[in-house]
Scaffold this motif. Structure first.
Motif, PDB file in Angstrom:
ATOM      1  N   LYS A 158       0.825  -1.205   0.000  1.00  0.00           N
ATOM      2  CA  LYS A 158       0.000   0.000   0.000  1.00  0.00           C
ATOM      3  C   LYS A 158       0.861   1.257   0.000  1.00  0.00           C
ATOM      4  N   ASN A 159       2.102   1.114   0.453  1.00  0.00           N
ATOM      5  CA  ASN A 159       3.019   2.249   0.512  1.00  0.00           C
ATOM      6  C   ASN A 159       3.728   2.391  -0.833  1.00  0.00           C
ATOM      7  N   LYS A 160       3.365   3.410  -1.594  1.00  0.00           N
ATOM      8  CA  LYS A 160       3.933   3.605  -2.927  1.00  0.00           C
ATOM      9  C   LYS A 160       4.955   4.751  -2.973  1.00  0.00           C
ATOM     10  N   ASN A 161       5.496   5.108  -1.807  1.00  0.00           N
ATOM     11  CA  ASN A 161       6.496   6.176  -1.756  1.00  0.00           C
ATOM     12  C   ASN A 161       7.901   5.601  -1.585  1.00  0.00           C
ATOM     13  N   ALA A 162       8.275   4.690  -2.467  1.00  0.00           N
ATOM     14  CA  ALA A 162       9.556   4.000  -2.314  1.00  0.00           C
ATOM     15  C   ALA A 162      10.750   4.945  -2.402  1.00  0.00           C
ATOM     16  N   PHE A 163      10.603   6.058  -3.107  1.00  0.00           N
ATOM     17  CA  PHE A 163      11.710   6.998  -3.258  1.00  0.00           C
ATOM     18  C   PHE A 163      11.731   8.049  -2.142  1.00  0.00           C
ATOM     19  N   ASP A 164      10.784   7.970  -1.255  1.00  0.00           N
ATOM     20  CA  ASP A 164      10.678   8.968  -0.184  1.00  0.00           C
ATOM     21  C   ASP A 164      10.770   8.278   1.174  1.00  0.00           C
ATOM     22  N   PRO A 165      11.878   8.460   1.906  1.00  0.00           N
ATOM     23  CA  PRO A 165      12.015   7.838   3.235  1.00  0.00           C
ATOM     24  C   PRO A 165      11.204   8.610   4.274  1.00  0.00           C
ATOM     25  N   ASP A 187      11.520  -6.234  -6.325  1.00  0.00           N
ATOM     26  CA  ASP A 187      10.927  -5.644  -7.528  1.00  0.00           C
ATOM     27  C   ASP A 187      10.919  -4.121  -7.521  1.00  0.00           C
ATOM     28  N   MET A 188      11.670  -3.507  -6.597  1.00  0.00           N
ATOM     29  CA  MET A 188      11.693  -2.048  -6.555  1.00  0.00           C
ATOM     30  C   MET A 188      12.895  -1.563  -5.751  1.00  0.00           C
ATOM     31  N   ILE A 189      13.555  -0.539  -6.235  1.00  0.00           N
ATOM     32  CA  ILE A 189      14.594   0.122  -5.453  1.00  0.00           C
ATOM     33  C   ILE A 189      13.920   1.119  -4.510  1.00  0.00           C
ATOM     34  N   GLY A 190      14.636   1.538  -3.484  1.00  0.00           N
ATOM     35  CA  GLY A 190      14.081   2.525  -2.578  1.00  0.00           C
ATOM     36  C   GLY A 190      13.947   2.022  -1.151  1.00  0.00           C
ATOM     37  N   PHE A 191      13.052   2.659  -0.410  1.00  0.00           N
ATOM     38  CA  PHE A 191      12.981   2.492   1.040  1.00  0.00           C
ATOM     39  C   PHE A 191      11.735   1.684   1.419  1.00  0.00           C
ATOM     40  N   ARG A 192      11.942   0.425   1.761  1.00  0.00           N
ATOM     41  CA  ARG A 192      10.825  -0.498   1.992  1.00  0.00           C
ATOM     42  C   ARG A 192       9.972  -0.104   3.191  1.00  0.00           C
ATOM     43  N   ASN A 193      10.601   0.420   4.245  1.00  0.00           N
ATOM     44  CA  ASN A 193       9.810   0.801   5.417  1.00  0.00           C
ATOM     45  C   ASN A 193       9.996   2.278   5.762  1.00  0.00           C
TER      46      ASN A 193
END
Length: 350
Positions: free
Chosen positions: A35-42, A229-235
């Motif tokens: 549900k969290n689609k802000n992978a590029f935003d920590p 399946d995605m780069i970025g910040f998982r939590n």
């Protein structure tokens, strides 16, 4: 701190992963189902910094880069050899293909994937050291990988050069305490020293069970928490943290160094080498902004696999970019020591 926002607390604790609606064929929770689609935003680290979190690194560095390598293979599998053959025939680069098969005649010690010195030499140019995670599991769903006892001298050389050797937990290990202990013990026997770092093969992970088992097995830090399946910040975190177990309402005694960039995922997401660098640059700049730690995973294969030579080029470009920004580029072990001994960070509900 974080309990001030139930939404951020849920993201930080990866609450949605406790009862996932859907997992992939490897039983992983994917970004596609989050549900969290802000992978590029920590978003969690952003909140913590705004609330007063300030982290200081050695030599007044603004942020840290944790460099890591999962050693899935030390002998080119047939699929790699075959793809290299067709690639080199297409480019008429016959000399590049020779090392892919010459080791079959010369002996295992000449395998092109025993390239740890090359990796460390590249990193040394940028005052960097890294972590190498090796497989010691006896079972694998695809193929035999390697016997860790065969490369004891290679492991010793890695340690001699100031880098770290850790466990790359087997495919079936993420939810098996006995396997964790056995794989850790096997590597320690070869090394002659304790091992503290871990990342699971295929990034297989179950919250909060994997963390709890790793702590019981004696590991001090983990770096599995990243999307396949995605780069970025998982939590939502670009800082190391001790996980919180929602079932037990308590902190788990292991440090997580969340994985942000994995080579294969990056190149699957980006359409070109330039775009891959731009995504990397964006994530690096974000971590610098919040004085965080960005963990990067680059497998050893691309350094010697002709069809992925661009991956090697990009890795060095990333190192140079971080070096020019005066980042502290180091191993997971050094990050763990610094965070544990120098950074007294608390952001859990009382």
């Amino acid at each position: 701190m974080l309990d001030q926002s139930s939404e951020l607390w849920d993201i930080f604790t990866i609450k949605e992963e406790y009862s996932p609606v859907k997992l992939d064929k490897h039983q992983r929770f994917n970004y596609a189902n989050s549900k969290n689609k802000n992978a590029f935003d920590p978003v969690v680290s952003e909140f913590l910094v705004a609330d007063g979190l300030k982290v200081e690194y050695p030599d007044n560095k603004r942020f840290a880069v944790c460099l890591t390598h999962d050693i899935d293979d030390i002998y080119p599998p047939y699929s790699h050899i075959l793809s290299s053959f067709f690639y080199c025939m297409k480019t008429l680069d016959y000399n590049t293909f020779k090392p892919q098969v010459a080791w079959k005649i010369k002996g295992k010690e000449h395998s092109p994937y025993l390239n740890f010195n090359e990796i460390m030499d590249i990193e040394k140019k940028y005052d960097a050291i890294s972590s190498f995670y090796f497989i010691t599991a006896k079972r694998d769903p695809i193929r035999f990988r390697y016997d860790i006892e065969e490369i004891g001298h290679e492991l010793g050389n890695i340690l001699d050069k100031g880098c770290e050797v850790g466990v790359h937990g087997g495919y079936y290990t993420y939810n098996d305490l006995n396997s964790m202990k056995e794989e850790k013990s096997r590597l320690e026997k070869v090394l002659g020293k304790k091992v503290i770092g871990y990342r699971n093969h295929y990034l297989r992970f179950k919250a909060p069970d994997t963390w709890e088992l790793l702590a019981k097995a004696g590991f001090k830090y983990d770096s599995t928490l990243g999307y396949d399946d995605m780069i970025g910040f998982r939590n939502g975190m670009c800082h190391p943290f001790k996980p919180y177990n929602l079932d037990k309402n308590g902190v788990i005694d292991i440090l997580e160094l969340p994985l942000v960039i994995m080579d294969g995922t990056l190149f699957s997401y980006a359409k070109s080498l330039d775009e891959a660098f731009e995504y990397s640059r964006r994530l690096i700049d974000t971590v610098e902004k919040y004085n965080g730690v960005i963990t990067i995973l680059w497998h050893n294969g691309p350094f010697s696999w002709p069809i992925r030579k661009n991956w090697k080029l990009l890795y060095e470009k990333i190192l140079k970019y971080c070096y020019d920004k005066n980042a502290w580029m180091t191993s997971g072990e050094e990050i763990y020591k610094w965070w544990t001994n120098e950074c007294k960070v608390e952001f859990y509900p009382s």
